[in-house]
Design an enzyme around this catalytic site. Structure first.
Site, PDB file in Angstrom:
ATOM      1  N   GLU A 260     -38.301 -47.300 -47.496  1.00  0.00           N
ATOM      2  CA  GLU A 260     -37.616 -46.260 -46.735  1.00  0.00           C
ATOM      3  C   GLU A 260     -36.766 -45.419 -47.694  1.00  0.00           C
ATOM      4  O   GLU A 260     -36.129 -45.954 -48.604  1.00  0.00           O
ATOM      5  CB  GLU A 260     -36.725 -46.927 -45.688  1.00  0.00           C
ATOM      6  N   LYS A 325     -40.137 -43.091 -37.216  1.00  0.00           N
ATOM      7  CA  LYS A 325     -39.437 -44.278 -36.726  1.00  0.00           C
ATOM      8  C   LYS A 325     -39.114 -44.153 -35.246  1.00  0.00           C
ATOM      9  O   LYS A 325     -38.491 -43.193 -34.812  1.00  0.00           O
ATOM     10  CB  LYS A 325     -38.159 -44.466 -37.545  1.00  0.00           C
ATOM     11  N   CYS A 379     -37.092 -50.710 -41.297  1.00  0.00           N
ATOM     12  CA  CYS A 379     -35.714 -51.207 -41.424  1.00  0.00           C
ATOM     13  C   CYS A 379     -35.183 -51.793 -40.115  1.00  0.00           C
ATOM     14  O   CYS A 379     -35.551 -52.896 -39.726  1.00  0.00           O
ATOM     15  CB  CYS A 379     -34.821 -50.080 -41.946  1.00  0.00           C
TER      16      CYS A 379
END
Length: 525
Positions: A260, A325, A379
């Site tokens: 990321e 995301k 994440c």
């Protein structure tokens, strides 16, 4: 409970022990709802305060302690709910149901919830871990809570000095047998699944995967203040990988994964960034998937993973795949109630303005050995059950977790997050690649074991012939239903326990329920 979590996971058994002690505390004497809520709050502070200091690593103690207090308030709610439901027969069951129900609540509300510290995430070295493939994260949290409470109940009944009469002896025997079963059966089941090894999924091949950890130029919130510095670090490590391939000291990868924010300067905005990424793709001769951010017309941005393909030794002119995301992090990637929270911290306006993405959770890379489909959970998303499960339902052959922990410094956070990826590997029956900007990056086998891992804040290249698997575990097939049923059972039990039994005085902690028709001149409620 805190000590059961990474980086102290070798004492995973402290999770059921701690919940057994909590159960014993809640059931000593005749505790009121108020006292049980207080006990839960104290337990929550003792757990979350040492678990979450990374929250305030660069923004001060206020956000850290405030979040810990809010999480402790959820455990105060647990204590109150458990105090009511445990008035029903076989209290360990209601203790466990109440525990998981409140865990589910705090993992969903408010602002999408905060799943950090779910009980199952303590088990990466534990005997309960294999059960994750069958009953999922909520189910494992349930059996840990049930085992701890049942063990405490068993000890009390075996060593307690309660008088046993011929009338109560059979009930005591049955209760002891049930408690012993609740303690032993999950461990036996976990051992059986572990011996069988990923019994619900099938290996379909291997792919040579390289995860690049390029590191960051500085720690803290300004890790990417120098434009392209993070990207240049990852390009440099990838070129080093290409040199080793050319020197025949390393096998050629089929796929390269960056973390990321690896492209801190988006290639769709900055032509020089695109040129550097194309050079890395061409040099290594394999597609590269990497994290970046992309601006949205009208304001805001997406936290995006781009896939940049390669054909005949040359990089494609444009990215060939994109994942935005889905589950974005409050108070980091966006700030709810910005005008309110800026009153309490000067860091409020430094929160991002990211927007959640939609669509598939998989990317398919065309490698030299055929197409490979990877599920992406960026994440924060790895903490949520639906992220990994969605990608497996969309035929992901392995899971990719790009992450950036640079803003949390040298704390336990990265190890706690890695544990979640290990649990997801078992839950889905898939290999997992964790690529972090600053560590810890890791390659995880489908049984949750670590194939390789990096050191924190150290450039590194991790590479292996990663298992590709197909099929769905029972946990994936069942999805959210075990948790929904647990919550439903808790609500029904709570309402039933309230039915005609508990006076307002008991709820306030002032007196015991009336046991006769008249008590102080009033009917029992």
């Amino acid at each position: 409970m805190y000590a059961a979590f990474p980086p102290h996971q070798h004492v995973w058994w402290l999770a059921p022990v701690s919940l057994g002690l909590l159960y014993a505390t809640l059931t000593v004497g005749r505790p009121s709802v108020r006292s049980c809520a207080g006990t839960g709050f104290v337990f929550g502070l003792a757990f979350f305060v040492p678990l979450l200091p990374w929250i305030g690593e660069y923004v001060g103690p206020l956000p850290w302690l405030a979040l810990a207090a809010v999480m402790a308030a959820y455990l105060a709610l647990f204590g109150a709910v458990a105090a009511v439901t445990m008035r029903l027969r076989w209290r360990p069951l209601w203790f466990a149901l109440s525990w998981v129900s409140v865990e589910a609540l705090r993992s969903a509300f408010p602002f999408g919830g905060f799943p950090w510290g779910r009980t199952a995430f303590s088990q990466v070295q534990g005997w309960y871990l294999p059960l994750t493939s069958v009953i999922g994260v909520p189910g494992v949290s349930f059996v840990i809570a049930l085992s701890g409470a049942a063990a405490a109940s068993l000890i009390v009944r075996v060593v307690g000095r309660r008088t046993v009469t011929p009338r109560t002896a059979p009930l005591r025997t049955v209760t002891v047998a049930l408690a012993a079963t609740a303690v032993v059966l999950p461990l036996v089941g976990g051992a059986l699944v572990s011996i069988l090894g990923s019994p619900f999924t099938t290996e379909t091949g291997r792919v040579e995967v390289a995860a690049i950890q390029g590191n960051v130029p500085r720690l803290g919130l300004d890790f990417n203040a120098q434009r392209r510095a993070v990207l240049d670090n990852h390009v440099r490590e990838t070129l080093r990988l290409a040199e080793q391939v050319n020197d025949r000291t390393r096998p050629a990868p089929d796929l390269v994964l960056w973390p990321e924010n690896a492209a801190d300067a988006p290639p769709t905005v900055y032509p020089d960034s695109a040129a550097s990424i194309r050079a890395a793709v061409s040099a290594v001769g394999a597609p590269i998937a990497f994290g970046t951010w992309l601006p949205i017309e009208g304001g805001g941005a997406t936290n995006t993973v781009l896939l940049w393909g390669e054909h005949d030794g040359f990089a494609d002119p444009e990215p060939s795949g994109r994942y935005d995301k889905h589950i974005i992090q409050p108070f980091g990637e966006y700030l709810p109630w910005r005008s309110f929270f800026r009153l309490f911290s000067s860091y409020a306006d430094r929160a991002g303005d990211f927007r959640p993405g939609t669509g598939p959770a998989v990317l398919t890379a065309d490698t030299r050995n055929g197409p490979v489909t990877m599920g992406v959970a960026t994440c924060w998303e790895v903490a949520f059950d639906e992220a990994a499960q969605q990608s497996v339902r969309e035929d992901a052959q392995f899971l990719f977790v790009p992450t950036n922990n640079a803003t949390f410094g040298k704390t336990d956070m990265t190890y706690q997050q890695l544990a979640m990826s290990q649990v997801r590997a078992v839950e889905t029956g898939r290999s997992v690649v964790v690529a972090a900007t600053s560590g810890v990056s890791a390659l995880v086998a489908p049984d949750g074991s670590l194939i390789d891992e990096s050191q924190i804040f150290t450039p590194d290249i991790l590479q292996t012939a990663l298992q590709l698997r197909s099929g769905q575990t029972p946990a994936v097939r069942l999805g959210p239903w075990p948790q929904r049923l647990i919550v439903l059972a808790t609500v029904i039990g709570f309402l039933y326990a309230l039915r005609g039994r508990i006076s307002l005085d008991v709820l306030a902690g002032r007196r015991e329920p009336a046991t006769t028709k008249e008590h102080d001149g009033k009917q029992g409620l």
